[in-house]
Design a protein around this motif. Structure first.
Motif, PDB file in Angstrom:
ATOM      1  N   LEU A 226      29.239  83.918  66.153  1.00 46.89           N
ATOM      2  CA  LEU A 226      30.542  83.274  66.347  1.00 46.89           C
ATOM      3  C   LEU A 226      30.688  82.654  67.743  1.00 46.89           C
ATOM      4  N   VAL A 227      30.368  83.416  68.793  1.00 45.98           N
ATOM      5  CA  VAL A 227      30.582  82.925  70.175  1.00 45.98           C
ATOM      6  C   VAL A 227      29.287  83.072  70.969  1.00 45.98           C
ATOM      7  N   TRP A 228      28.698  81.944  71.293  1.00 47.53           N
ATOM      8  CA  TRP A 228      27.450  81.897  72.055  1.00 47.53           C
ATOM      9  C   TRP A 228      27.484  80.640  72.911  1.00 47.53           C
ATOM     10  N   HIS A 229      26.844  80.660  74.086  1.00 49.39           N
ATOM     11  CA  HIS A 229      26.892  79.502  74.978  1.00 49.39           C
ATOM     12  C   HIS A 229      25.826  78.467  74.597  1.00 49.39           C
ATOM     13  N   SER A 230      24.888  78.829  73.714  1.00 43.45           N
ATOM     14  CA  SER A 230      23.881  77.848  73.268  1.00 43.45           C
ATOM     15  C   SER A 230      24.255  77.293  71.902  1.00 43.45           C
TER      16      SER A 230
ATOM     17  N   ASP B  60      42.902  79.218  72.448  1.00 42.30           N
ATOM     18  CA  ASP B  60      43.300  78.659  71.141  1.00 42.30           C
ATOM     19  C   ASP B  60      42.092  78.063  70.424  1.00 42.30           C
ATOM     20  N   MET B  61      41.251  77.392  71.189  1.00 45.50           N
ATOM     21  CA  MET B  61      40.066  76.756  70.561  1.00 45.50           C
ATOM     22  C   MET B  61      39.121  77.810  70.024  1.00 45.50           C
ATOM     23  N   MET B  62      38.927  78.885  70.810  1.00 47.44           N
ATOM     24  CA  MET B  62      38.043  79.968  70.349  1.00 47.44           C
ATOM     25  C   MET B  62      38.639  80.627  69.108  1.00 47.44           C
ATOM     26  N   GLU B  63      39.958  80.825  69.128  1.00 49.86           N
ATOM     27  CA  GLU B  63      40.603  81.486  67.984  1.00 49.86           C
ATOM     28  C   GLU B  63      40.477  80.624  66.725  1.00 49.86           C
ATOM     29  N   ALA B  64      40.615  79.315  66.888  1.00 54.77           N
ATOM     30  CA  ALA B  64      40.508  78.421  65.724  1.00 54.77           C
ATOM     31  C   ALA B  64      39.108  78.513  65.131  1.00 54.77           C
TER      32      ALA B  64
ATOM     33  N   PRO C 287      30.290  78.392  78.981  1.00 55.06           N
ATOM     34  CA  PRO C 287      31.645  77.830  79.064  1.00 55.06           C
ATOM     35  C   PRO C 287      32.706  78.867  78.697  1.00 55.06           C
ATOM     36  N   TRP C 288      32.325  79.785  77.844  1.00 61.26           N
ATOM     37  CA  TRP C 288      33.291  80.827  77.419  1.00 61.26           C
ATOM     38  C   TRP C 288      33.704  81.665  78.628  1.00 61.26           C
ATOM     39  N   TYR C 289      32.690  82.123  79.386  1.00 66.50           N
ATOM     40  CA  TYR C 289      32.983  82.931  80.572  1.00 66.50           C
ATOM     41  C   TYR C 289      33.697  82.089  81.624  1.00 66.50           C
ATOM     42  N   ARG C 290      33.215  80.855  81.818  1.00 67.04           N
ATOM     43  CA  ARG C 290      33.791  80.011  82.870  1.00 67.04           C
ATOM     44  C   ARG C 290      35.249  79.679  82.605  1.00 67.04           C
ATOM     45  N   ASN C 291      35.593  79.534  81.338  1.00 64.45           N
ATOM     46  CA  ASN C 291      36.980  79.132  81.016  1.00 64.45           C
ATOM     47  C   ASN C 291      37.914  80.299  80.717  1.00 64.45           C
ATOM     48  N   LEU C 292      37.324  81.440  80.295  1.00 62.50           N
ATOM     49  CA  LEU C 292      38.199  82.552  79.890  1.00 62.50           C
ATOM     50  C   LEU C 292      37.930  83.833  80.671  1.00 62.50           C
TER      51      LEU C 292
ATOM     52  N   THR D 134      38.641  90.891  68.746  1.00 60.88           N
ATOM     53  CA  THR D 134      39.965  91.072  68.150  1.00 60.88           C
ATOM     54  C   THR D 134      40.257  89.970  67.147  1.00 60.88           C
ATOM     55  N   MET D 135      39.897  88.742  67.492  1.00 60.78           N
ATOM     56  CA  MET D 135      40.107  87.613  66.584  1.00 60.78           C
ATOM     57  C   MET D 135      39.235  87.746  65.329  1.00 60.78           C
ATOM     58  N   ALA D 136      37.991  88.204  65.506  1.00 62.35           N
ATOM     59  CA  ALA D 136      37.093  88.338  64.354  1.00 62.35           C
ATOM     60  C   ALA D 136      37.606  89.404  63.395  1.00 62.35           C
ATOM     61  N   ARG D 137      38.092  90.516  63.938  1.00 65.49           N
ATOM     62  CA  ARG D 137      38.612  91.581  63.085  1.00 65.49           C
ATOM     63  C   ARG D 137      39.884  91.115  62.353  1.00 65.49           C
ATOM     64  N   ALA D 138      40.696  90.337  63.016  1.00 62.01           N
ATOM     65  CA  ALA D 138      41.922  89.824  62.374  1.00 62.01           C
ATOM     66  C   ALA D 138      41.573  88.897  61.204  1.00 62.01           C
ATOM     67  N   ALA D 139      40.416  88.240  61.306  1.00 57.40           N
ATOM     68  CA  ALA D 139      40.016  87.278  60.269  1.00 57.40           C
ATOM     69  C   ALA D 139      39.218  87.931  59.148  1.00 57.40           C
ATOM     70  N   ASP D 140      38.516  89.028  59.487  1.00 62.23           N
ATOM     71  CA  ASP D 140      37.689  89.723  58.489  1.00 62.23           C
ATOM     72  C   ASP D 140      37.891  91.221  58.711  1.00 62.23           C
ATOM     73  N   ALA D 141      38.576  91.849  57.753  1.00 62.61           N
ATOM     74  CA  ALA D 141      39.001  93.248  57.953  1.00 62.61           C
ATOM     75  C   ALA D 141      37.857  94.240  57.817  1.00 62.61           C
ATOM     76  N   SER D 142      36.739  93.811  57.225  1.00 59.67           N
ATOM     77  CA  SER D 142      35.716  94.816  56.908  1.00 59.67           C
ATOM     78  C   SER D 142      34.327  94.551  57.495  1.00 59.67           C
ATOM     79  N   ALA D 143      34.024  93.362  57.912  1.00 61.21           N
ATOM     80  CA  ALA D 143      32.659  93.117  58.417  1.00 61.21           C
ATOM     81  C   ALA D 143      32.385  93.977  59.652  1.00 61.21           C
ATOM     82  N   GLU D 144      31.157  94.443  59.806  1.00 58.92           N
ATOM     83  CA  GLU D 144      30.779  95.154  61.024  1.00 58.92           C
ATOM     84  C   GLU D 144      30.597  94.129  62.135  1.00 58.92           C
ATOM     85  N   LEU D 145      31.179  94.422  63.301  1.00 56.98           N
ATOM     86  CA  LEU D 145      31.217  93.463  64.404  1.00 56.98           C
ATOM     87  C   LEU D 145      30.306  93.922  65.530  1.00 56.98           C
ATOM     88  N   TYR D 146      29.340  93.064  65.876  1.00 57.58           N
ATOM     89  CA  TYR D 146      28.326  93.408  66.870  1.00 57.58           C
ATOM     90  C   TYR D 146      28.413  92.533  68.113  1.00 57.58           C
ATOM     91  N   TYR D 147      28.044  93.169  69.253  1.00 54.74           N
ATOM     92  CA  TYR D 147      27.671  92.425  70.447  1.00 54.74           C
ATOM     93  C   TYR D 147      26.148  92.365  70.439  1.00 54.74           C
TER      94      TYR D 147
END
Ligand code: G3I
Length: 334
Positions: free
Chosen positions: A82-86, A101-105, A152-157, A167-180
């Motif tokens: 979902l979120v990667w700088h490459s 807002d852009m990341m959430e969208a 850009p994610w770190y630089r802007n946020l 938090t946004m990923a869990r709000a969008a998908d209640a059951s998927a396992e979420l990894y770093y």
């Protein structure tokens, strides 16, 4: 048959005929995946540059074809990323509006689209640099190895892009396992320390993270099985799941081994076996997110392009024939 225990593989997939030798046009590759694996990861086409090539224009068709093939064949999907700088589309790198807002969208639209179809996500990929800072790696900002634009994610946020993304990923998908997910955290070093500190912060704030993905792009002789096991154990001790997400073993990292000899094949067999054994020895059964290799056939591996040398990092050779490596992998499965 590796499906004894939640074993996956990254697969190349067609995308607007840019690269058309993906799994959906290769019945031989499909048969190997169905027989030996029970999960796939899209090597590229679920990254932001493919799913949202221009702002607000989501392009799901190719990834849907891959996900639907998997579901039709009893294969689960670990979604990446979902979120990667490459592999960000240019509009995203140069975005000048509200980054949160852009990341959430992006996260909401993509994760909602695949909710119920994918079993897990790499929510944030590779937020830390390799350079050390008092025993910790720094957040990736302007380092060169991310296409020169840093994160850009770190630089802007700031560092809060990470809890926000989960938090946004869990709000969008209640059951998927979420990894770093990250690389070079399996050597029990500074970068692992940064990931462990991040995990503590996220868990303390009740951020919905389920596990840590160890990419495991390792060499035949680095890091030691002991360091790998210790790294797994340190994450498992936090109650998080441990998933090997992108395992491959460079047999020619320095370009001084021109041919894949029988001795190297034996060495690779033993190396796969010790890594899989370290996983089972250090990760409790209920915390195992599974083991995925980054590619099926040596012919499809990203590594020769990355190192500039021939290499034979995977379980199947260029003709999709099993290598001794798969026997070593299977020997350690529990
Ligand atoms: O092949 C197309 C080409 O036809 C098209 O014209 C061009 C337009 O830019 O894109 C090309 O796509 C290539 C893509 O792989 C598909 O083959 C990209 O050039 C190339 O950069 C991309 O490389 C991928 C790399 O991530 C990008 O960083 C590798 O396949 C992929 O294996 C690799 O995977 C990453 C994980 O996502 C994260 N962990 C590290 C891992 C290895 O770098």
């Amino acid at each position: 048959d590796l499906t004894a225990s939640y074993v996956g593989a990254a697969v190349p997939a067609e995308y607007q005929n840019w690269f058309s030798n993906g799994i959906l046009s290769r019945p031989d590759l499909q048969n190997v995946v169905i027989q030996h694996f029970d999960q796939i990861t899209a090597e590229n086409i679920m990254k932001s540059s493919y799913l949202q090539p221009t702002q607000g224009n989501f392009s799901f068709e190719d990834a849907d074809n891959l996900v639907n093939w998997a579901l039709d064949n009893g294969v689960t999907v670990h979604a990446h990323a979902l979120v990667w700088h490459s592999q960000m589309p240019d509009w995203m790198i140069n975005f000048s509006g509200n980054w949160e807002d852009m990341m959430e969208a992006h996260i909401t639209t993509v994760a909602q689209h695949y909710a119920g179809k994918v079993v897990s996500w790499d929510v944030v990929n590779e937020a830390f640099n390799d350079n050390n800072d008092n025993g910790y790696a720094s957040y990736r900002d302007t380092d060169a190895n991310s296409g020169g634009h840093g994160s850009p994610w770190y630089r802007n946020l700031g560092k809060d892009f990470i809890p926000k993304a989960f938090t946004m990923a869990r709000a969008a998908d209640a059951s998927a396992e979420l990894y770093y997910n990250d690389y070079n955290i399996e050597d029990d070093g500074a970068k692992l320390n940064s990931v462990l500190r991040l995990a503590d912060e996220l868990l303390a704030d009740d951020v919905p993270i389920n596990g840590i993905g160890f990419q495991m792009h390792v060499n035949y002789d680095w890091p030691s099985a002991e360091a790998i096991g210790t790294s797994f154990a340190k994450v498992a001790a936090k109650g998080l799941k441990v998933k090997i997400t992108e395992l491959d073993i460079k047999m020619n990292p320095n370009g001084d081994r021109d041919n894949f000899t029988a001795a190297m094949a034996q060495q690779q067999k033993e190396r796969y076996q010790e890594i899989v054994a370290a996983y089972f020895a250090n990760v409790p059964a209920n915390q195992r997110g599974g083991i995925s290799v980054w590619g099926v056939s040596d012919a499809d591996s990203w590594i020769p392009n990355f190192t500039g040398h021939n290499d034979w990092p995977l379980l199947f050779d260029e003709q999709l024939q099993q290598k001794p490596a798969i026997e070593g992998f299977a020997n350690a499965l529990q």
